[in-house]
Design a protein around this motif. Structure first.
Motif, short mmCIF file in Angstrom:
data_model
loop_
_atom_site.label_atom_id
_atom_site.label_comp_id
_atom_site.label_asym_id
_atom_site.label_seq_id
_atom_site.Cartn_x
_atom_site.Cartn_y
_atom_site.Cartn_z
N PRO A 1 4.88 4.25 3.48
CA PRO A 1 4.33 3.27 2.54
C PRO A 1 4.60 1.86 3.04
O PRO A 1 5.52 1.64 3.86
CB PRO A 1 5.11 3.55 1.25
CG PRO A 1 5.86 4.81 1.46
CD PRO A 1 6.02 4.98 2.92
N GLY A 2 3.82 0.87 2.55
CA GLY A 2 4.14 -0.51 2.85
C GLY A 2 5.52 -0.86 2.32
O GLY A 2 6.00 -0.27 1.35
N VAL A 3 6.15 -1.81 2.96
CA VAL A 3 7.54 -2.13 2.61
C VAL A 3 7.67 -2.61 1.17
O VAL A 3 8.74 -2.45 0.55
CB VAL A 3 8.11 -3.17 3.60
CG1 VAL A 3 7.46 -4.53 3.40
CG2 VAL A 3 9.63 -3.27 3.51
N ASP A 4 6.60 -3.17 0.60
CA ASP A 4 6.64 -3.65 -0.78
C ASP A 4 6.07 -2.65 -1.78
O ASP A 4 5.92 -2.98 -2.97
CB ASP A 4 5.89 -4.98 -0.89
CG ASP A 4 6.55 -6.09 -0.08
OD1 ASP A 4 7.79 -6.14 -0.05
OD2 ASP A 4 5.82 -6.90 0.52
N CYS A 5 5.76 -1.46 -1.33
CA CYS A 5 5.22 -0.43 -2.23
C CYS A 5 6.34 0.05 -3.16
O CYS A 5 7.43 0.41 -2.69
CB CYS A 5 4.66 0.73 -1.44
SG CYS A 5 4.00 2.07 -2.47
N PRO A 6 6.08 0.09 -4.47
CA PRO A 6 7.14 0.56 -5.39
C PRO A 6 7.43 2.05 -5.24
O PRO A 6 8.52 2.50 -5.60
CB PRO A 6 6.56 0.25 -6.77
CG PRO A 6 5.07 0.15 -6.57
CD PRO A 6 4.88 -0.37 -5.19
N GLN A 7 6.47 2.82 -4.70
CA GLN A 7 6.66 4.26 -4.53
C GLN A 7 7.30 4.54 -3.17
O GLN A 7 6.64 4.43 -2.14
CB GLN A 7 5.31 4.98 -4.64
CG GLN A 7 5.38 6.49 -4.38
CD GLN A 7 6.18 7.24 -5.44
OE1 GLN A 7 6.04 6.97 -6.62
NE2 GLN A 7 7.02 8.16 -5.01
N LYS A 8 8.55 4.87 -3.15
CA LYS A 8 9.25 5.21 -1.91
C LYS A 8 9.05 6.69 -1.62
O LYS A 8 8.86 7.50 -2.55
CB LYS A 8 10.74 4.87 -2.02
CG LYS A 8 11.01 3.43 -2.43
CD LYS A 8 10.33 2.43 -1.52
CE LYS A 8 10.57 0.99 -1.97
NZ LYS A 8 9.79 0.01 -1.17
N GLU A 9 9.09 7.05 -0.36
CA GLU A 9 8.86 8.45 0.04
C GLU A 9 10.04 8.97 0.82
O GLU A 9 10.70 8.22 1.55
CB GLU A 9 7.59 8.55 0.88
CG GLU A 9 6.33 7.99 0.24
CD GLU A 9 5.83 8.82 -0.94
OE1 GLU A 9 6.39 9.91 -1.19
OE2 GLU A 9 4.87 8.38 -1.61
N ASP A 10 10.31 10.27 0.68
CA ASP A 10 11.41 10.87 1.43
C ASP A 10 10.96 11.24 2.84
O ASP A 10 9.77 11.16 3.19
CB ASP A 10 11.99 12.07 0.69
CG ASP A 10 10.98 13.20 0.48
OD1 ASP A 10 9.92 13.21 1.13
OD2 ASP A 10 11.26 14.09 -0.35
N ALA A 11 11.93 11.66 3.65
CA ALA A 11 11.65 11.96 5.06
C ALA A 11 10.64 13.09 5.22
O ALA A 11 9.79 13.06 6.11
CB ALA A 11 12.95 12.29 5.78
N HIS B 1 0.82 -1.21 0.00
CA HIS B 1 0.00 0.00 0.00
C HIS B 1 0.86 1.26 0.00
O HIS B 1 2.01 1.25 0.46
CB HIS B 1 -0.92 0.00 1.22
CG HIS B 1 -0.18 -0.18 2.51
ND1 HIS B 1 0.13 -1.42 3.03
CD2 HIS B 1 0.32 0.73 3.40
CE1 HIS B 1 0.80 -1.27 4.17
NE2 HIS B 1 0.92 0.02 4.41
N GLY B 2 0.27 2.36 -0.48
CA GLY B 2 0.96 3.64 -0.49
C GLY B 2 0.83 4.39 0.82
O GLY B 2 0.08 3.98 1.73
N ILE B 3 1.52 5.50 0.92
CA ILE B 3 1.55 6.26 2.17
C ILE B 3 0.19 6.85 2.51
O ILE B 3 -0.18 6.97 3.68
CB ILE B 3 2.64 7.36 2.12
CG1 ILE B 3 2.91 7.90 3.52
CG2 ILE B 3 2.26 8.48 1.13
CD1 ILE B 3 4.15 8.76 3.60
#
Length: 360
Positions: A234-244, A195-197
């Motif tokens: 985001p979920g650990v398997d979400c392809p969309q990573k987010e910055d701090a 899942h996404g953030i």
């Protein structure tokens, strides 16, 4: 609210909560069960014996100046009553550094009937007597962990699971306060999933809103309690990573929508983030000051992982391991103040600590 507490007891609880949630300080979560610390010891090829567990906890608690950055330490029951090889109580070692001893009081997870393997936390039976014994042994705060999962396809977390967690956390908090312990309520939403953030933000908001409504209904003294939530990621398997900065924005927004300002502090769990991620994300939140509560840390793996590797069960490594622990504690202290500049080239601190369906 909290009319069951006498004024002197309410004041004591509020004072302890404020001491724990002090500027520049956070919590060392050293409450790994015997089974969980075996996993940690297996990774460094150390036998899981009572003597080795005592030696490791002794190393942690005898780290000079740890109390500059750590205000409280959560202990497993064994550790609260344990002594080191020299016969000194672990609680005395903590007191020597000005660190308040705490205790993990829940009894682990069971599956909620009628759900798709959603979990409830057990341990309310006999809790009042145990809390009284823990108080007499020197503990002044406690922790109870509830666990929720995000799985949109299967309707998780269900409202049944959310309400079950909120009710148990509220009952635990009341029992703790009646027996002189500041309760840390921990409604952990696991980071497992793709899942996404934004999804994590919506679920976390629903969980915290339900929790504080329940705590109000039960009469929990907010001034004498602390919250230990997950960060919104985001979920650990979400392809969309987010910055701090994005993680900080969603996390702080969620807290502002749900957490009453009467609560003195929010002490985040690391949730499998690397040591460095946990520090950087906390720093980003505190760079957004002002907040009505102290935003701090209650880290286990994100304070201990590098320390354990440096120690490796060898007496000759204790000094080096203490330096590593102190460095991570100082980093998180600076992050609590919004002044952390990052760890540079420290690769060990950047290793992910994620474990699927984490239990301890």
């Amino acid at each position: 609210m909290a009319t069951f507490l006498k004024a002197d007891k309410a004041k004591e609880l509020a004072d302890i909560a404020k001491r724990i949630a002090s500027p520049g300080k956070g919590i060392l979560a050293a409450d790994e069960s015997t089974g969980t610390i075996k996993k940690r010891f297996d990774n460094i090829k150390v036998e899981n014996t009572e003597a080795n567990r005592a030696a490791y906890r002794n190393l942690l608690f005898q780290t000079t100046d740890l109390g500059r950055y750590i205000s409280g330490a959560i202990l497993f029951e064994e550790t609260l009553f344990q002594r080191n090889a020299q016969g000194t109580a672990m609680t005395e070692l903590l007191h020597a550094e000005g660190i308040i001893p705490g205790i993990k009081v829940d009894k682990g997870l069971v599956t909620i009937g009628g759900t798709d393997d959603e979990k409830a936390t057990q341990g309310l039976d006999g809790l009042a007597q145990r809390c009284s014994e823990y108080y007499n042994a020197g503990a002044r705060f406690a922790k109870w962990r509830a666990v929720l999962s995000i799985d949109q396809a299967n309707g998780k977390p269900s409202m049944l699971a959310i309400n079950t967690a909120a009710d148990a956390l509220s009952k635990y908090a009341v029992i703790c306060q009646e027996n002189g312990l500041v309760p840390i309520v921990e409604p952990e939403i696991l980071s497992d999933g793709s899942h996404g953030i934004e999804v994590c933000a919506r679920v976390t908001e629903k969980v915290l809103a339900t929790l504080f409504k329940s705590m109000s209904d039960h009469g929990v003294l907010l001034e004498g309690a602390l919250l230990k939530p997950n960060m919104v990621t985001p979920g650990v398997d979400c392809p969309q990573k987010e910055d701090a900065a994005t993680i900080a924005f969603f996390t702080v927004r969620t807290l502002r929508r749900t957490v009453p300002p009467a609560l003195p502090g929010v002490v985040f769990l690391s949730g499998g983030q690397s040591e460095e991620e946990a520090s950087v994300n906390l720093n980003a939140m505190n760079a957004m000051q002002p907040h009505p509560w102290i935003l701090s840390f209650s880290y286990g793996r994100a304070l201990q992982a590098s320390c354990l590797k440096a120690w490796a069960g060898k007496t000759e490594n204790e000094s080096a391991a203490k330096k590593v622990l102190l460095a991570r504690a100082e980093a998180n202290s600076m992050a609590q103040l919004g002044k952390y500049l990052g760890g540079g080239s420290d690769l060990a601190a950047s290793v992910s600590l994620f474990e699927r369906k984490y239990v301890y």
